[in-house]
Scaffold this motif. Structure first.
Motif, mmCIF file in Angstrom:
data_model
loop_
_atom_site.group_PDB
_atom_site.id
_atom_site.type_symbol
_atom_site.label_atom_id
_atom_site.label_comp_id
_atom_site.label_asym_id
_atom_site.label_seq_id
_atom_site.Cartn_x
_atom_site.Cartn_y
_atom_site.Cartn_z
ATOM 1 N N HIS A 80 -6.475 -4.824 -0.672
ATOM 2 C CA HIS A 80 -7.537 -3.960 -0.162
ATOM 3 C C HIS A 80 -8.068 -4.483 1.170
ATOM 4 C CE1 HIS A 80 -8.465 -2.516 -4.534
ATOM 5 N NE2 HIS A 80 -7.343 -2.006 -4.041
ATOM 6 N N LEU A 81 -8.216 -5.793 1.271
ATOM 7 C CA LEU A 81 -8.660 -6.403 2.522
ATOM 8 C C LEU A 81 -7.651 -6.117 3.631
ATOM 9 C CD1 LEU A 81 -10.569 -8.344 4.100
ATOM 10 C CD2 LEU A 81 -9.081 -10.211 3.346
ATOM 11 N N THR A 82 -6.368 -6.299 3.334
ATOM 12 C CA THR A 82 -5.323 -6.043 4.327
ATOM 13 C C THR A 82 -5.324 -4.586 4.766
ATOM 14 O OG1 THR A 82 -3.947 -7.802 3.420
ATOM 15 C CG2 THR A 82 -2.836 -6.131 4.750
ATOM 16 N N ALA A 83 -5.483 -3.665 3.807
ATOM 17 C CA ALA A 83 -5.515 -2.242 4.137
ATOM 18 C C ALA A 83 -6.662 -1.924 5.082
ATOM 19 C CB ALA A 83 -5.628 -1.413 2.865
ATOM 20 N N ALA A 84 -7.817 -2.535 4.849
ATOM 21 C CA ALA A 84 -8.980 -2.291 5.703
ATOM 22 C C ALA A 84 -8.737 -2.810 7.112
ATOM 23 C CB ALA A 84 -10.225 -2.948 5.103
ATOM 24 N N MET A 85 -8.164 -4.011 7.233
ATOM 25 C CA MET A 85 -7.901 -4.557 8.562
ATOM 26 C C MET A 85 -6.915 -3.692 9.330
ATOM 27 S SD MET A 85 -7.914 -8.719 8.145
ATOM 28 C CE MET A 85 -6.799 -8.839 6.744
ATOM 29 N N GLY A 270 16.061 -1.361 25.908
ATOM 30 C CA GLY A 270 17.119 -0.395 25.660
ATOM 31 C C GLY A 270 16.738 0.840 24.877
ATOM 32 N N VAL A 271 15.450 1.029 24.592
ATOM 33 C CA VAL A 271 14.983 2.241 23.921
ATOM 34 C C VAL A 271 13.730 2.736 24.628
ATOM 35 C CG1 VAL A 271 15.938 1.638 21.653
ATOM 36 C CG2 VAL A 271 13.609 0.924 22.234
ATOM 37 N N CYS A 272 13.393 3.995 24.413
ATOM 38 C CA CYS A 272 12.221 4.597 25.046
ATOM 39 C C CYS A 272 10.955 3.831 24.670
ATOM 40 C CB CYS A 272 12.116 6.056 24.612
ATOM 41 S SG CYS A 272 10.596 6.888 25.100
ATOM 42 N N LEU A 273 10.185 3.412 25.670
ATOM 43 C CA LEU A 273 8.973 2.630 25.406
ATOM 44 C C LEU A 273 7.948 3.419 24.611
ATOM 45 C CD1 LEU A 273 8.542 0.885 28.878
ATOM 46 C CD2 LEU A 273 9.287 -0.182 26.735
ATOM 47 N N GLN A 274 7.826 4.718 24.864
ATOM 48 C CA GLN A 274 6.866 5.521 24.115
ATOM 49 C C GLN A 274 7.250 5.586 22.637
ATOM 50 O OE1 GLN A 274 6.735 9.684 24.979
ATOM 51 N NE2 GLN A 274 4.803 10.017 23.903
ATOM 52 N N LYS A 275 8.535 5.848 22.362
ATOM 53 C CA LYS A 275 8.980 5.931 20.971
ATOM 54 C C LYS A 275 8.845 4.576 20.277
ATOM 55 C CE LYS A 275 12.233 9.746 21.676
ATOM 56 N NZ LYS A 275 13.669 10.163 21.638
ATOM 57 N N PHE A 276 9.168 3.518 21.007
ATOM 58 C CA PHE A 276 9.036 2.176 20.436
ATOM 59 C C PHE A 276 7.578 1.888 20.092
ATOM 60 C CE2 PHE A 276 8.280 -2.387 20.919
ATOM 61 C CZ PHE A 276 9.242 -2.923 20.069
ATOM 62 N N GLY A 277 6.667 2.149 21.035
ATOM 63 C CA GLY A 277 5.263 1.874 20.795
ATOM 64 C C GLY A 277 4.695 2.695 19.653
ATOM 65 N N LEU A 278 5.088 3.947 19.579
ATOM 66 C CA LEU A 278 4.606 4.823 18.509
ATOM 67 C C LEU A 278 5.061 4.311 17.149
ATOM 68 C CD1 LEU A 278 3.082 7.525 18.026
ATOM 69 C CD2 LEU A 278 5.309 8.663 18.122
ATOM 70 N N LEU A 279 6.336 3.940 17.058
ATOM 71 C CA LEU A 279 6.862 3.428 15.791
ATOM 72 C C LEU A 279 6.178 2.130 15.402
ATOM 73 C CD1 LEU A 279 8.941 3.480 13.477
ATOM 74 C CD2 LEU A 279 10.545 2.320 15.015
ATOM 75 N N VAL A 280 6.049 1.205 16.352
ATOM 76 C CA VAL A 280 5.456 -0.094 16.049
ATOM 77 C C VAL A 280 4.012 0.046 15.568
ATOM 78 C CG1 VAL A 280 4.608 -2.233 17.104
ATOM 79 C CG2 VAL A 280 6.962 -1.492 17.498
ATOM 80 N N MET A 281 3.196 0.830 16.279
ATOM 81 C CA MET A 281 1.789 0.940 15.890
ATOM 82 C C MET A 281 1.621 1.655 14.560
ATOM 83 S SD MET A 281 -0.207 -0.741 17.737
ATOM 84 C CE MET A 281 -0.455 -1.444 19.369
ATOM 85 N N ASN A 282 2.421 2.682 14.312
ATOM 86 C CA ASN A 282 2.325 3.353 13.011
ATOM 87 C C ASN A 282 2.766 2.439 11.880
ATOM 88 O OD1 ASN A 282 1.217 5.853 13.762
ATOM 89 N ND2 ASN A 282 3.211 6.675 14.336
ATOM 90 N N ARG A 283 3.804 1.635 12.130
ATOM 91 C CA ARG A 283 4.241 0.675 11.122
ATOM 92 C C ARG A 283 3.187 -0.404 10.900
ATOM 93 N NH1 ARG A 283 10.026 -0.084 10.879
ATOM 94 N NH2 ARG A 283 9.642 -2.118 9.941
ATOM 95 N N ALA A 284 2.558 -0.858 11.995
ATOM 96 C CA ALA A 284 1.541 -1.918 11.878
ATOM 97 C C ALA A 284 0.368 -1.462 11.025
ATOM 98 C CB ALA A 284 1.063 -2.330 13.270
ATOM 99 N N ARG A 285 0.063 -0.178 11.052
ATOM 100 C CA ARG A 285 -1.084 0.359 10.308
ATOM 101 C C ARG A 285 -0.778 0.598 8.832
ATOM 102 N NH1 ARG A 285 -5.352 2.675 12.579
ATOM 103 N NH2 ARG A 285 -5.303 4.396 11.074
ATOM 104 N N GLU A 286 0.481 0.528 8.459
ATOM 105 C CA GLU A 286 0.843 0.796 7.058
ATOM 106 C C GLU A 286 0.247 -0.262 6.126
ATOM 107 O OE1 GLU A 286 5.067 0.907 6.921
ATOM 108 O OE2 GLU A 286 5.222 2.860 7.943
ATOM 109 N N ALA A 287 -0.192 0.188 4.961
ATOM 110 C CA ALA A 287 -0.732 -0.736 3.965
ATOM 111 C C ALA A 287 0.375 -1.645 3.445
ATOM 112 C CB ALA A 287 -1.364 0.036 2.820
ATOM 113 N N ALA A 288 -0.025 -2.821 3.011
ATOM 114 C CA ALA A 288 0.946 -3.788 2.496
ATOM 115 C C ALA A 288 1.614 -3.287 1.230
ATOM 116 C CB ALA A 288 0.246 -5.108 2.246
#
Length: 288
Positions: A80-85, A270-288
């Motif tokens: 729960h703590l991780t999800a909040a962060m 070697g990949v689109c910076l926008q697509k890379f950034g979008l994927l990374v940030m959405n993945r970072a926000r995922e709950a554990a």
């Protein structure tokens, strides 16, 4: 040095070129990336670095120590703590219809790429990150794009100050290269920004052995003396191939950087910076 934010040393960069010019150094780096592969190393290590940069691992470690008994009893849930962060991380959906080059998720992931490449090329280390002092993760962080420490070549430690430009431009140098050179030239003269960065570092490193080095640097600035510094201009490219000519405006400005020296880098993923950034940030926000 043995203190690091973590994550950077596992990022899969290859240094393809490294040269020295007097006290300055220049490097090129690349990494392979497959946005369709859930286990792609560049994506997963950048996700980890985003989370660490916003303080997740440090806060989790404190919680484990403070709530050890409650965690054992099941009355305090770490997930729960991780999800909040993670809910507090940059949210791509909150950035509306900004042009891709102005989105925070693109610029911040490019900064993470630059930090990883600088760690590989020059052994930069990052015991804390500017993101830990950001109240609004969907707005650009003011000041330097990143800071850390690097060996000064004499057994001591120098302050590493990172300035990043992300580009998909085909031409070299890219349009932002002149602005990057101007930002680097301002570093030795912007004493206020240096003092603020070091003050925040001193606070974030409370109790860490590196804190004494930061306090010494602040004391030097108070005397009107600049600490040992390495300015790190970085050009981060997505689909377009990088070249050392990307840094030509910076190379032409070296006389204006004294007494700091350069640790410059060009990175291609070697990949689109926008697509890379979008994927990374959405993945970072995922709950554990």
């Amino acid at each position: 040095m043995s203190y690091s934010l973590g994550g950077c040393d596992t990022m899969p960069f290859e240094i393809t070129h490294h040269e020295r010019q007097d006290e300055h150094e220049w490097a090129m780096a690349c990494a392979k990336c497959d946005l369709d592969d859930p286990s792609d190393r560049l994506v997963t290590t950048t996700v980890d670095l985003v989370r660490r940069s916003y303080g997740e691992s440090a806060v989790a470690a404190d919680a484990v120590e403070i709530f050890a008994d409650e965690i054992a009893a099941g009355t305090f849930q770490m997930d729960h703590l991780t999800a909040a962060m993670r809910m507090g991380l940059p949210d791509p959906e909150k950035e509306g219809n900004k042009p891709p080059q102005l989105t925070n998720y693109r610029s911040q992931t490019a900064e993470m790429i630059a930090k990883g490449a600088l760690a590989k090329a020059y052994q930069f280390e990052y015991p804390a990150a500017p993101q830990e002092g950001s109240a609004n993760p969907n707005q650009p962080i003011l000041g330097f794009d990143g800071w850390g420490f690097v060996g000064d070549g004499n057994g001591g430690i120098a302050l590493g100050l990172i300035q990043v430009k992300a580009t998909e431009a085909a031409k070299s140098p890219p349009p932002d290269a002149t602005a990057l050179a101007d930002e680097c030239k301002r570093v030795p003269t912007d004493v206020s920004a240096l003092c603020r960065a070091l003050t925040l570092l001193a606070r974030l490193l409370h109790g860490d052995p590196l804190q004494s080095h930061v306090l010494r640097m602040l004391e030097q600035l108070g005397q009107g003396r600049l600490p040992a510094m390495r300015i790190a201009p970085a050009v981060v490219r997505g689909l377009s191939a990088g070249s050392l000519t990307d840094l030509d405006p910076v190379r032409q400005a070296v006389a204006d950087l004294s007494p700091a020296s350069l640790r410059a880098i060009v990175v291609t993923i070697g990949v689109c910076l926008q697509k890379f950034g979008l994927l990374v940030m959405n993945r970072a926000r995922e709950a554990a």
